[in-house]
Structure formats: C-alpha cells, structure tokens
Write an enzyme that holds these catalytic residues in place. Structure first.
Site, PDB file in Angstrom:
ATOM      1  N   CYS A  13      36.296  95.328 -22.248  1.00 28.42           N
ATOM      2  CA  CYS A  13      36.200  96.364 -23.225  1.00 28.42           C
ATOM      3  C   CYS A  13      35.924  95.985 -24.555  1.00 28.42           C
ATOM      4  O   CYS A  13      35.212  96.757 -25.356  1.00 28.42           O
ATOM      5  CB  CYS A  13      37.280  97.497 -23.116  1.00 28.42           C
ATOM      6  SG  CYS A  13      37.686  97.825 -21.561  1.00 28.42           S
ATOM      7  N   HIS A  15      36.520 101.758 -29.066  1.00 30.74           N
ATOM      8  CA  HIS A  15      36.491 101.893 -27.687  1.00 30.74           C
ATOM      9  C   HIS A  15      37.150 102.841 -27.157  1.00 30.74           C
ATOM     10  O   HIS A  15      38.262 103.296 -27.351  1.00 30.74           O
ATOM     11  CB  HIS A  15      37.127 100.364 -26.989  1.00 30.74           C
ATOM     12  CG  HIS A  15      37.327 100.668 -25.605  1.00 30.74           C
ATOM     13  ND1 HIS A  15      36.375 100.850 -24.780  1.00 30.74           N
ATOM     14  CD2 HIS A  15      38.368 100.193 -24.815  1.00 30.74           C
ATOM     15  CE1 HIS A  15      36.838 100.885 -23.389  1.00 30.74           C
ATOM     16  NE2 HIS A  15      38.101 100.411 -23.637  1.00 30.74           N
ATOM     17  N   ASN A  55      36.626 105.740 -19.340  1.00 31.91           N
ATOM     18  CA  ASN A  55      36.642 104.485 -19.827  1.00 31.91           C
ATOM     19  C   ASN A  55      35.390 103.755 -19.135  1.00 31.91           C
ATOM     20  O   ASN A  55      35.556 103.332 -18.077  1.00 31.91           O
ATOM     21  CB  ASN A  55      37.905 103.515 -19.678  1.00 31.91           C
ATOM     22  CG  ASN A  55      38.047 102.167 -20.236  1.00 31.91           C
ATOM     23  OD1 ASN A  55      36.849 101.654 -20.586  1.00 31.91           O
ATOM     24  ND2 ASN A  55      39.388 101.680 -20.602  1.00 31.91           N
TER      25      ASN A  55
END
Length: 316
Positions: free
Chosen positions: A92, A242, A272
């Site tokens: 990520c 993020h 996500n």
C-alpha cells in the site's frame, strides 16, 4: 539538494487514470491489462507517446509474473526504445515510493518522462471465509506521468519515507511450502532433501495493531514532509492518504486538525486497492474538478512492511 542534468526536475503532468476490476470478474482479466489501460490513458491525457517514456515504475505486490510485471507492461504499451521497466513491491506504500523514486530518477539520472503505475489485484490472496479482512479490499490500477521541467516548476516539495521490518508480523502474506510428488524414481532420500511446492498464503492482518501504527507514524511523517517543504498544513489544499478504510482517514484528519471538506476519499466505492488507491482517488478528484491545476496536495502511504511515508506535491 544537488540538481543535475540541466535542472531537470519532475512535475506531474496529465492525469492519473484508473480501471477497477470488480470482485467476481477479476479472474477474467489479468492485472497487466488493467495497468496497461491505465498507462495508455494517462499518456493520452499528457499528450506523450509511449516511445517517449524513459522509465516505467510498476508499483505492485501482486504481479501476474513471479519475476515482476513491469516488462510485460512495457511490451504491451509498445515502447520501441526499450526503456528500463521494473517493479516496486511495497504494497500500500508502493505508489508513494514510486512517485518519489521517479522524481529522484529525473533529478539525478536525466530521465524526462517517467511513468508510475500503481496496480494491485489483492483479491487473489484473500481468505473469503475471513469476513473481517475480505470485505476491505478491491482491485484497481492507476497511472501518472512525471516529466522533467525547469527548477522553478518543481512539483515535489518534500517527502519522508520509512520502513520498520519488526512490524511485518501485523500484516503479511508469507510463503508456504507443501510437499510434492516427483516423477517415478525420484524421492527425498535420493535427492537429499524433501521437494516442496511454494505458494503465497492468504493475507494475514492484525487490524488493531495496524490502526495504532498508522495513526501514530503517518501524522509525524506528514509533518516531516511539510518541514522539508517549508510549508504549514494551512498551506495545503488537499489531504490524500492511502484509502485503507474510512475510520483511518477520518482519524488522521482529526489528529492533523485538517478540514474534513478538504480530505479526498473514495474508499466507500472501491475498498482498499493497495498501491492503486492514491492514483484512483486522485483521478476522481481531478476529473470531478475538485483538484485544480496548481493546487498543493499532501499525500501519505502506509502498509505492509511495515512501511510508510508522505510527500507534498503540486498538481499540474
């Protein structure tokens, strides 16, 4: 800061483009095709031909090929001058690391057009019986082009990057080995070892520990980037972190005392998407007219490693 190659410093040019792959359809389309389509649209909007790309950074932890997905992306894009292309595997945090790496390659290496792609197909590695984890993730790809420019147009004002390998126990997808049968006449005794088949395990995440880690280190990193840029939070137009989950995004904004109406978020629509989450959210913010040319964004990535970092950039 030492600036080489006639002050060739990057500024984002064009727009990131995303193609999301919905759960249930990702098996029909590989990650490379998503990444290539995102890259093609980014180049089109930047009015740059694929043959003018000097470097491709493919930020992904879930490539279609064991040895990396960047070469296949380069081939499919049709880059005839064979520019270097390699993967950045930082989960990520990957896109943020790609962004900073592209800037450093332009500043110190003389590259003029660097394509940064964030793409992940995380759903390949989910345990669908683990409802606490599987509902959080999605698949996507996004891309931006960074170009060399004069020093006064520098679009990366400051950055801050970190890794803490001791935290990997809280978020990982380790290698697992199972014994395998070989052709007749071969066995572990004759070979002197027991042959095994290797594969990647499902993603394992301690959500509470990751949350505590993020809300502690990310605000510190953002403040460090702002200090390097000689800016204050009040100078920032948009906060883009993020897109892990809305709770983390809200908590970071609160801790930074940053206005909620200037926080970019689309996690409720896509989940996500790992390395694709920042360019995905940026794409929508630019296309909707929310983010305008010349505005300043502070962005932060965090995830497996454990890794984290931030950057202060100007859009356009």
């Amino acid at each position: 800061m030492m600036i080489l190659q006639r002050l060739l410093i990057p500024v984002m040019n064009g727009y990131p483009v995303v193609q999301e792959s919905l759960i249930g359809t990702f098996l029909q389309e590989n990650l490379t095709s998503l990444a290539v389509e995102a890259a093609q649209k980014a180049l089109e909007m930047a009015e740059v031909d694929a043959d003018d790309v000097d470097l491709i950074l493919f930020c992904s932890s879930t490539p279609d090929e064991l040895f990396g997905g960047a070469p296949e992306v380069q081939k499919t894009l049709g880059c005839k001058r064979n520019p270097p292309a390699f993967d950045i595997r930082a989960a990520c945090s990957g896109f943020l690391l790609g962004l900073v790496s592209a800037s450093c390659h332009i500043r110190g290496g003389g590259f003029k057009n660097v394509l940064v792609i964030g793409a992940d197909c995380v759903t390949r590695y989910l345990d669908w019986t683990d409802k606490k984890t599987c509902v959080l993730f999605g698949d996507a790809a996004g891309a931006v082009l960074l170009q060399a420019c004069d020093s006064e147009e520098d679009g990366l004002y400051g950055f801050d990057l970190h890794t803490d390998g001791f935290g990997s126990k809280h978020l990982n997808a380790g290698m697992k080995h199972t014994e395998t049968n070989l052709a007749s006449g071969f066995d572990g005794d004759s070979l002197g070892f027991s042959p095994t088949h290797a594969s990647i395990s499902y993603i394992q995440m301690n959500g509470q520990e990751v949350f505590r880690f993020v809300v502690k280190v990310v605000p510190e990193s953002i403040k460090a980037s702002l200090a390097k840029a000689s800016l204050r939070l009040s100078d920032i137009d948009w906060l883009l972190v993020h897109q892990a989950n809305q709770r983390i995004i809200d908590h970071l904004a609160t801790k930074l005392e940053f206005p909620t109406d200037r926080v970019i978020s689309n996690v409720k629509n896509y989940g996500n998407t790992s390395a694709a989450s920042i360019p995905l959210a940026l794409d929508e913010a630019v296309r909707s007219g929310k983010v305008k040319e010349g505005q300043t964004i502070v962005t932060a990535g965090f995830g497996a490693g454990l890794s984290w970092g931030s950057a202060v950039v100007r859009w356009g």
